[in-house]
Design a protein around this motif. Structure first.
Motif, PDB file in Angstrom:
ATOM      1  N   ARG A   1      29.215   4.245  -6.539  1.00 48.92           N
ATOM      2  CA  ARG A   1      28.877   4.610  -7.915  1.00 48.92           C
ATOM      3  C   ARG A   1      29.774   5.752  -8.387  1.00 48.92           C
ATOM      4  O   ARG A   1      30.113   6.662  -7.637  1.00 48.92           O
ATOM      5  CB  ARG A   1      27.419   5.063  -8.017  1.00 48.92           C
TER       6      ARG A   1
ATOM      7  N   CYS B   1      21.966  10.218  -9.238  1.00 43.29           N
ATOM      8  CA  CYS B   1      21.169   9.089  -8.743  1.00 43.29           C
ATOM      9  C   CYS B   1      20.394   9.423  -7.470  1.00 43.29           C
ATOM     10  O   CYS B   1      19.559   8.646  -7.033  1.00 43.29           O
ATOM     11  CB  CYS B   1      22.066   7.860  -8.508  1.00 43.29           C
TER      12      CYS B   1
ATOM     13  N   CYS C   1      23.566  13.307  -4.579  1.00 41.92           N
ATOM     14  CA  CYS C   1      24.142  13.155  -5.908  1.00 41.92           C
ATOM     15  C   CYS C   1      23.130  13.640  -6.948  1.00 41.92           C
ATOM     16  O   CYS C   1      21.972  13.252  -6.921  1.00 41.92           O
ATOM     17  CB  CYS C   1      24.472  11.680  -6.142  1.00 41.92           C
TER      18      CYS C   1
ATOM     19  N   CYS D   1      29.037   8.162 -10.319  1.00 38.53           N
ATOM     20  CA  CYS D   1      28.377   9.478 -10.289  1.00 38.53           C
ATOM     21  C   CYS D   1      28.508  10.116  -8.915  1.00 38.53           C
ATOM     22  O   CYS D   1      28.716  11.327  -8.799  1.00 38.53           O
ATOM     23  CB  CYS D   1      26.910   9.347 -10.704  1.00 38.53           C
ATOM     24  N   CYS D   2      28.399   9.307  -7.843  1.00 39.79           N
ATOM     25  CA  CYS D   2      28.488   9.839  -6.476  1.00 39.79           C
ATOM     26  C   CYS D   2      29.926  10.213  -6.131  1.00 39.79           C
ATOM     27  O   CYS D   2      30.167  11.227  -5.477  1.00 39.79           O
ATOM     28  CB  CYS D   2      27.993   8.800  -5.476  1.00 39.79           C
TER      29      CYS D   2
HETATM   30 ZN   LIG Z   1      25.214   8.956  -7.699  1.00 37.73          ZN
END
Ligand SMILES: [Zn+2]
Length: 66
Positions: A45, A10, A7, A47-48
């Motif tokens: 998450r 993160c 990712c 973002c992932c």
């Molecule tokens: Zn992430």
């Protein structure tokens, strides 16, 4: 096309989940809810999840031109 291994936001490894996500959420055989599949793969998450989901979108856009 390869998905990025980690990712961007993160640093979690997401590439290893791509094949299973694709198999479970994107084939006609296993048309599971993408959000549920990501939950079960441990991609929690946003973002992932975005990494995997947006990768799918990119493939859909690029594929007709290959
Ligand atoms: Zn992430």
């Amino acid at each position: 096309m390869m998905i990025p291994v980690r990712c961007f936001t993160c640093g979690k490894v997401v590439g290893e989940h791509w094949q299973e996500y694709k198999a479970r959420a994107e084939t006609h055989m296993g048309n599971e809810d993408p959000g549920k599949v990501l939950d079960e793969l441990g991609v929690e998450r946003h973002c992932c999840r975005r990494m995997i989901v947006s990768h799918k979108d990119l493939v859909d856009i690029v594929a007709p031109y290959q």
